[in-house]
Each structure stands twice: as C-alpha cells, then as structure tokens.
Design a protein around this motif. Sequence first.
Motif, PDB file in Angstrom:
ATOM      1  N   ALA A   1       0.830  -1.213   0.000  1.00  0.00           N
ATOM      2  CA  ALA A   1       0.000   0.000   0.000  1.00  0.00           C
ATOM      3  C   ALA A   1       0.857   1.252   0.000  1.00  0.00           C
ATOM      4  O   ALA A   1       0.522   2.254  -0.643  1.00  0.00           O
ATOM      5  N   TRP A   2       1.966   1.197   0.718  1.00  0.00           N
ATOM      6  CA  TRP A   2       2.859   2.355   0.799  1.00  0.00           C
ATOM      7  C   TRP A   2       3.416   2.691  -0.581  1.00  0.00           C
ATOM      8  O   TRP A   2       3.387   3.841  -1.016  1.00  0.00           O
ATOM      9  N   HIS A   3       3.899   1.675  -1.287  1.00  0.00           N
ATOM     10  CA  HIS A   3       4.449   1.900  -2.622  1.00  0.00           C
ATOM     11  C   HIS A   3       3.351   2.325  -3.603  1.00  0.00           C
ATOM     12  O   HIS A   3       3.582   3.174  -4.477  1.00  0.00           O
ATOM     13  N   ALA A   4       2.165   1.729  -3.478  1.00  0.00           N
ATOM     14  CA  ALA A   4       1.059   2.093  -4.361  1.00  0.00           C
ATOM     15  C   ALA A   4       0.684   3.555  -4.174  1.00  0.00           C
ATOM     16  O   ALA A   4       0.425   4.281  -5.144  1.00  0.00           O
ATOM     17  N   ALA A   5       0.657   4.009  -2.914  1.00  0.00           N
ATOM     18  CA  ALA A   5       0.299   5.399  -2.644  1.00  0.00           C
ATOM     19  C   ALA A   5       1.342   6.358  -3.190  1.00  0.00           C
ATOM     20  O   ALA A   5       1.015   7.402  -3.774  1.00  0.00           O
ATOM     21  N   ARG A   6       2.606   6.025  -3.030  1.00  0.00           N
ATOM     22  CA  ARG A   6       3.654   6.916  -3.519  1.00  0.00           C
ATOM     23  C   ARG A   6       3.633   6.989  -5.050  1.00  0.00           C
ATOM     24  O   ARG A   6       3.853   8.044  -5.645  1.00  0.00           O
ATOM     25  N   GLY A   7       3.354   5.841  -5.678  1.00  0.00           N
ATOM     26  CA  GLY A   7       3.243   5.860  -7.130  1.00  0.00           C
ATOM     27  C   GLY A   7       2.070   6.695  -7.597  1.00  0.00           C
ATOM     28  O   GLY A   7       2.172   7.444  -8.581  1.00  0.00           O
ATOM     29  N   ALA A   8       0.945   6.603  -6.876  1.00  0.00           N
ATOM     30  CA  ALA A   8      -0.240   7.376  -7.243  1.00  0.00           C
ATOM     31  C   ALA A   8       0.011   8.871  -7.054  1.00  0.00           C
ATOM     32  O   ALA A   8      -0.433   9.698  -7.867  1.00  0.00           O
ATOM     33  N   ALA A   9       0.713   9.242  -5.986  1.00  0.00           N
ATOM     34  CA  ALA A   9       1.018  10.658  -5.752  1.00  0.00           C
ATOM     35  C   ALA A   9       1.921  11.199  -6.850  1.00  0.00           C
ATOM     36  O   ALA A   9       1.718  12.314  -7.355  1.00  0.00           O
ATOM     37  N   LEU A  10       2.902  10.416  -7.246  1.00  0.00           N
ATOM     38  CA  LEU A  10       3.808  10.849  -8.313  1.00  0.00           C
ATOM     39  C   LEU A  10       3.049  11.017  -9.624  1.00  0.00           C
ATOM     40  O   LEU A  10       3.282  11.976 -10.372  1.00  0.00           O
ATOM     41  N   ARG A  11       2.116  10.106  -9.894  1.00  0.00           N
ATOM     42  CA  ARG A  11       1.314  10.234 -11.127  1.00  0.00           C
ATOM     43  C   ARG A  11       0.444  11.479 -11.086  1.00  0.00           C
ATOM     44  O   ARG A  11       0.208  12.121 -12.124  1.00  0.00           O
ATOM     45  N   SER A  12      -0.050  11.836  -9.905  1.00  0.00           N
ATOM     46  CA  SER A  12      -0.856  13.060  -9.779  1.00  0.00           C
ATOM     47  C   SER A  12      -0.029  14.291 -10.148  1.00  0.00           C
ATOM     48  O   SER A  12      -0.511  15.200 -10.831  1.00  0.00           O
ATOM     49  N   VAL A  13       1.218  14.312  -9.688  1.00  0.00           N
ATOM     50  CA  VAL A  13       2.100  15.434 -10.027  1.00  0.00           C
ATOM     51  C   VAL A  13       2.388  15.441 -11.527  1.00  0.00           C
ATOM     52  O   VAL A  13       2.362  16.491 -12.176  1.00  0.00           O
ATOM     53  N   ALA A  14       2.651  14.265 -12.088  1.00  0.00           N
ATOM     54  CA  ALA A  14       2.936  14.178 -13.518  1.00  0.00           C
ATOM     55  C   ALA A  14       1.741  14.649 -14.344  1.00  0.00           C
ATOM     56  O   ALA A  14       1.908  15.364 -15.349  1.00  0.00           O
ATOM     57  N   CYS A  15       0.535  14.281 -13.920  1.00  0.00           N
ATOM     58  CA  CYS A  15      -0.670  14.711 -14.642  1.00  0.00           C
ATOM     59  C   CYS A  15      -0.834  16.219 -14.573  1.00  0.00           C
ATOM     60  O   CYS A  15      -1.213  16.866 -15.568  1.00  0.00           O
TER      61      CYS A  15
END
Length: 305
Positions: A109-123
């Motif tokens: 879950a920790w890695h999934a959340a960090r990946g999702a946050a990074l994608r939000s910034v990229a978007c």
Amino acid sequence: MAAAAAAASEPPATSDAGGGSSGGTSSAAGVVLSLRAPALVVVLVGLPGAGKSTLTAALARDLPTAVGCRVVTVCVDEVQEEVAREGGDAAGHAAAADDGSAPWVDAPAWHAARGAALRSVACALDEVVAEAPPLAIIVDDNAYYHSMRKPYASLARGGGYAYAEVELVVPPETAAERNDARPPPARVPPDVISRMARRLEHVVVADVGDDGAHGGRLGIAVDATLPPEEVARRVVDELSAPRAWLPLPPLPPDDAAAVAAARAATRDSVLHHADLTLRACVGAAVAAGAWVIHGEGAHTSITTH
C-alpha cells in the motif's frame, strides 16, 4: 517501511528572520525573466507533526498573490488513505494501533500510494500551458529519504521545470507532542516518529544564483518551532524569489553516463554478493556432511544424505 534505514545527517541550518536560508529574498534585478519555468515542484520534508499540512494550506492561499501562480496540492497521506479504501485488504491496510492512532500501512500500500502521488504530479505537469499563469505543485509528504524526493526532481528536470525541497525542522520531542494533541484518527504511532527521526536524510540547503547558471535544486530549511504564520512567511518569501523558478538543467552527458554506470555496478555488486553467499551456504552444507557433490563443471550433481 520498505526502504532500508540510512545514516542520519546533521540537521540543516534554518532560515533566519531576514528572509531565508540564503540570506534574504532576491530582487528581480539582473534576472533573465525568460528563464522562468512554467511550473515549480515543491516537496515538503519533515516529521509527522512538523506542520507540513498547515504550511501546504498557507502556500495554497498565499503563493497565488505573491507569485501570480496557480497552486495544486498533493497530500501523500490522503492518497494513501484513498488507495487503502479502494483496495481494501488487498492494499495492505493495517489495523489501527492499540492507542487508536491512525492505521499504518505495509509495503504494497505504501508503494502504491507513492506511485499514485507521483502520477498526480505528472498529470498536473502535463496540463501546464506556457501562456497560462505559472503552476506551483506542493507535495505534502514526510519524504524522509532522498530517494523519496528524487522521482519528483526527475519529473521537474525532464520537463524543464523548477524544483525545490523545503524541510520543516523540528525536534522529535516537539513532533511527538503535536502528534499526541491530534485526534486519534489523525495520530501517527509514536514509534513511527522516533524511527523517522533516526532515518531522516535532511535537505541539503542550497542556494542558486539569479543568472540561470545554477546546477542544482533549491534547498530550504525552516525552523518549524516558530509560529505557523512565520514559517509560512519565510517559505513564501523563498518561493517568490526568481531563483526558485529557474528550471533544473538537464544532466550533462557525462553525468548521465556516470549514473548508468553506477546503476550497473550496483546491480553487478548485488549479483556478486548473492553468488558469494550461495557458495558459502553450499560450502557449509558440504562441510557438515549434509550434501555430497559428485563430478565437476557441467556434470556436477548434488545429493543429500
């Protein structure tokens, strides 16, 4: 946490009342305004209870007036909660602590959340338009390892955007006291704060010149024991300066080659270490009489007693 512990560095010098770690806010004189990036990615760093969420709200309120920019905020804790809600047990959401504090999450879950946050910034960066007002993206995170911040810096560098790290420096005891004052659902387990404090890799306080000839990111450290409004004022002053909006330059070819070589060396080192470990295990088993080796080379076989 999935990341390995790292040796803590010394706390950075924090900004003074004169206007920040670099000795005051720069004027626009002499700045090549055409070098101003259309977006600035700001990663907040600090222990739970340091005041990152309070600062995020203040930046969202004050930066548009100070800089004339738009602001997008990405809270990693909120993304983590959303991942846990959507994934349920599959997301690895842990049970609440005995004291009723916020549940902690395991590695998936920790890695999934960090990946999702990074994608939000990229978007958000994908939506940047040169003709529109500049965009500031505030990432509200503890980011206690350099490796947690590096993906955001890479995003900024790859798009020709500006990048800054802002650490809210606070003693662990103060962070723990503030954490205890939170309602249980928002409270972090006490051992998490002490563990982060031991592992925190501090922001490297770095100033960049106003002529665009800088080679790195802007690093800011602020004394977070000050009143929240003073902390916000100092950070707004720093992020309003022209130097904060200079784009990160691309890595020189030699540096890029060095990075690739270092990664290859690390990979080879890990494989070599695994080979030596396996050989040692086999040798120990043979010496103990547990295994018998027959033949050699391609015709080697191993049997057990």
